[in-house]
Design a protein around this motif. Sequence first.
Motif, short mmCIF file in Angstrom:
data_model
loop_
_atom_site.label_atom_id
_atom_site.label_comp_id
_atom_site.label_asym_id
_atom_site.label_seq_id
_atom_site.Cartn_x
_atom_site.Cartn_y
_atom_site.Cartn_z
N ARG A 182 -9.50 1.86 3.77
CA ARG A 182 -9.82 2.83 2.74
C ARG A 182 -8.79 3.96 2.70
NH1 ARG A 182 -15.48 4.51 3.55
NH2 ARG A 182 -14.61 6.05 4.96
N LEU A 183 -8.36 4.43 3.87
CA LEU A 183 -7.34 5.48 3.92
C LEU A 183 -6.00 4.99 3.36
CD1 LEU A 183 -8.03 7.13 7.38
CD2 LEU A 183 -8.39 8.11 5.13
N GLU A 184 -5.67 3.75 3.64
CA GLU A 184 -4.43 3.18 3.12
C GLU A 184 -4.45 3.11 1.60
OE1 GLU A 184 -2.09 -0.80 4.24
OE2 GLU A 184 -3.15 0.14 5.91
N LEU A 185 -5.59 2.73 1.03
CA LEU A 185 -5.72 2.69 -0.42
C LEU A 185 -5.60 4.08 -1.02
CD1 LEU A 185 -8.56 0.08 -1.01
CD2 LEU A 185 -6.24 -0.02 -1.87
N GLN A 186 -6.23 5.07 -0.40
CA GLN A 186 -6.16 6.44 -0.91
C GLN A 186 -4.74 6.97 -0.85
OE1 GLN A 186 -8.99 8.65 1.39
NE2 GLN A 186 -10.72 8.02 0.13
N ARG A 187 -4.01 6.67 0.21
CA ARG A 187 -2.62 7.12 0.33
C ARG A 187 -1.76 6.50 -0.75
NH1 ARG A 187 -2.90 6.18 6.43
NH2 ARG A 187 -3.67 8.17 7.18
N ALA A 188 -1.99 5.22 -1.03
CA ALA A 188 -1.21 4.54 -2.07
C ALA A 188 -1.49 5.15 -3.44
CB ALA A 188 -1.53 3.06 -2.07
N GLN A 189 -2.74 5.50 -3.71
CA GLN A 189 -3.10 6.09 -5.01
C GLN A 189 -2.52 7.48 -5.16
OE1 GLN A 189 -7.33 5.79 -5.06
NE2 GLN A 189 -7.34 3.67 -5.77
N THR A 190 -2.54 8.29 -4.11
CA THR A 190 -1.99 9.64 -4.20
C THR A 190 -0.47 9.61 -4.30
OG1 THR A 190 -2.05 9.87 -1.79
CG2 THR A 190 -3.90 10.79 -3.02
N ALA A 191 0.17 8.61 -3.69
CA ALA A 191 1.63 8.50 -3.77
C ALA A 191 2.07 8.23 -5.21
CB ALA A 191 2.12 7.41 -2.83
#
Length: 89
Positions: A32-41
């Motif tokens: 979930r954290l990896e997905l959030q980081r990708a979206q914010t990037a």
Amino acid sequence: MKTLMKLSLAAALLATLGTGAALADDQQLRNRLELQRAQTAKNQTTIGVLAGGHGVGYQHKRGERRSETRFELRSNAHGQQFGVFAPVK
């Protein structure tokens, strides 16, 4: 003696199941954290600043004087840092 053996076996089984559940939650959290980081990037913007401190598209005008002060980062005896506008030497 049999009950002691059964209790220790049950405790070991519960400890193993608890550890497996904790690892599964940790993996889900990582995903979930990896997905959030990708979206914010994807949503980040970049701003370019030139060496003179002016943004892109700034045009120098004739007769414009340089500032006689500059911003410095200084520290006191306690190690605290603060910004100061000091005269240009």
